[in-house]
Design an enzyme around this catalytic site. Sequence first.
Site, PDB file in Angstrom:
ATOM      1  N   ASP A 107     -91.091  14.474 -11.358  1.00 24.94           N
ATOM      2  CA  ASP A 107     -91.304  14.127  -9.942  1.00 24.94           C
ATOM      3  C   ASP A 107     -91.889  15.359  -9.254  1.00 24.94           C
ATOM      4  OD1 ASP A 107     -90.111  11.399  -9.843  1.00 24.94           O
ATOM      5  OD2 ASP A 107     -88.378  12.492 -10.575  1.00 24.94           O
ATOM      6  N   SER A 129     -85.435   6.778 -15.602  1.00 21.79           N
ATOM      7  CA  SER A 129     -84.443   5.695 -15.533  1.00 21.79           C
ATOM      8  C   SER A 129     -85.143   4.352 -15.397  1.00 21.79           C
ATOM      9  CB  SER A 129     -83.514   5.919 -14.345  1.00 21.79           C
ATOM     10  OG  SER A 129     -82.953   7.202 -14.432  1.00 21.79           O
ATOM     11  N   GLY A 166     -86.396  17.943 -12.093  1.00 25.99           N
ATOM     12  CA  GLY A 166     -87.382  17.669 -13.142  1.00 25.99           C
ATOM     13  C   GLY A 166     -88.803  17.763 -12.593  1.00 25.99           C
ATOM     14  N   HIS A 180     -82.271  14.264 -17.690  1.00 29.50           N
ATOM     15  CA  HIS A 180     -81.220  14.825 -16.829  1.00 29.50           C
ATOM     16  C   HIS A 180     -80.372  15.841 -17.603  1.00 29.50           C
ATOM     17  CE1 HIS A 180     -81.744  10.691 -14.989  1.00 29.50           C
ATOM     18  NE2 HIS A 180     -81.895  11.456 -13.924  1.00 29.50           N
ATOM     19  N   LEU A 240     -78.192   8.373 -16.370  1.00 28.72           N
ATOM     20  CA  LEU A 240     -78.649   9.636 -16.967  1.00 28.72           C
ATOM     21  C   LEU A 240     -79.287   9.441 -18.333  1.00 28.72           C
ATOM     22  CD1 LEU A 240     -75.543  11.823 -16.047  1.00 28.72           C
ATOM     23  CD2 LEU A 240     -77.649  11.482 -14.725  1.00 28.72           C
TER      24      LEU A 240
HETATM   25  O1  PAF Z   1     -84.850  12.629  -8.322  1.00 30.24           O
HETATM   26  C1  PAF Z   1     -83.816  12.020  -7.961  1.00 30.24           C
HETATM   27  O2  PAF Z   1     -83.003  11.563  -8.763  1.00 30.24           O
HETATM   28  C2  PAF Z   1     -83.572  11.836  -6.481  1.00 30.24           C
HETATM   29  O3  PAF Z   1     -84.755  11.659  -5.785  1.00 30.24           O
HETATM   30  C3  PAF Z   1     -82.722  12.958  -5.856  1.00 30.24           C
HETATM   31  C4  PAF Z   1     -83.421  14.303  -5.938  1.00 30.24           C
HETATM   32  C5  PAF Z   1     -81.380  13.050  -6.559  1.00 30.24           C
HETATM   33  C6  PAF Z   1     -82.462  12.662  -4.373  1.00 30.24           C
HETATM   34  O4  PAF Z   1     -81.818  11.452  -4.197  1.00 30.24           O
END
Ligand code: PAF
Length: 285
Positions: free
Chosen positions: A149, A189, A146, A36, A32
């Site tokens: 993505d 990350s 977020g 996050h 994190l």
């Molecule tokens: O964005 C992420 O961290 C991952 O793709 C998710 C949405 C937790 C699914 O594994």
Amino acid sequence: MQTINRLDALRRAVAELRQNGPVAFVPTMGALHEGHLTLVREAKAQAAHVVVSIFVNPTQFGPNEDLDAYPRRLAEDSRLLAAEGVDLLWAPDVAEMYPAGFSTNISVSGVSEGFCGAARPGHFDGVATVVNKLFNQVLPDLAFFGEKDWQQLAVIRRMARDLDLTLPHADRIHGVPTVREPDGLAMSSRNQYLSPAEREAAAALPRALRAAIARIESGGDVAGALAELESALGAAGFSSVDYAALADAESLEPLAHPAERPARLLVAARIGGTRLIDNMPVTFR
Ligand code: PAF
């Protein structure tokens, strides 16, 4: 904060939380960072309770991707989440998520096919399937992802609409603006894979995105702006650009020209061994 790794216990704990108000959900793969934690804060602002999941989902990694190397820091992540006042951490292992015999796949066509979907075959099937399972496990009233993505968010919203999900309803799947380092690099990350020199050069990505958007928004042609963006990344030390495109914000259909609808400029590019993605909104006046 309770940490739970068995599904039956999760269902009981969430049912108890829900008696006292709505439950917001933030799915993550751990490691994190401030991005996050911003999702968690937004979730807390909008619901009585917050559930966070940490699950490094093997089915969304390709055979030559970084599943084994992906950072796993459950103890440190738990401390961060507890400090944010998260009610419940759902941290199943692979056997709990995918028991023997598991054989279902959710594939969202169209929106998941281009961009990262083309570069990472099967990735969005893995994401859609695990997010659907996570939604069914937690049954949240609302969920937070977020905007970094962007394609993932579009795929998840499409899936929620297509499958008539109710917990959460598609309209209650919230995108949260990307959190950036002081030099503009989107938090991820994967930034920790960058060497110090790559990390410095990586700031060219948001800079080039902003420059291309300024050119498009002031009436410049899209192809020229994208070509300039690619050459700026090459000059900064990026080894390749997987894609750089203007697209409809919802369907992700590429746009060759500005249009009267919400659009995003999306980029994925490689620097050293690391693939970075970013995107920003484009406004047409
Ligand atoms: O964005 C992420 O961290 C991952 O793709 C998710 C949405 C937790 C699914 O594994």
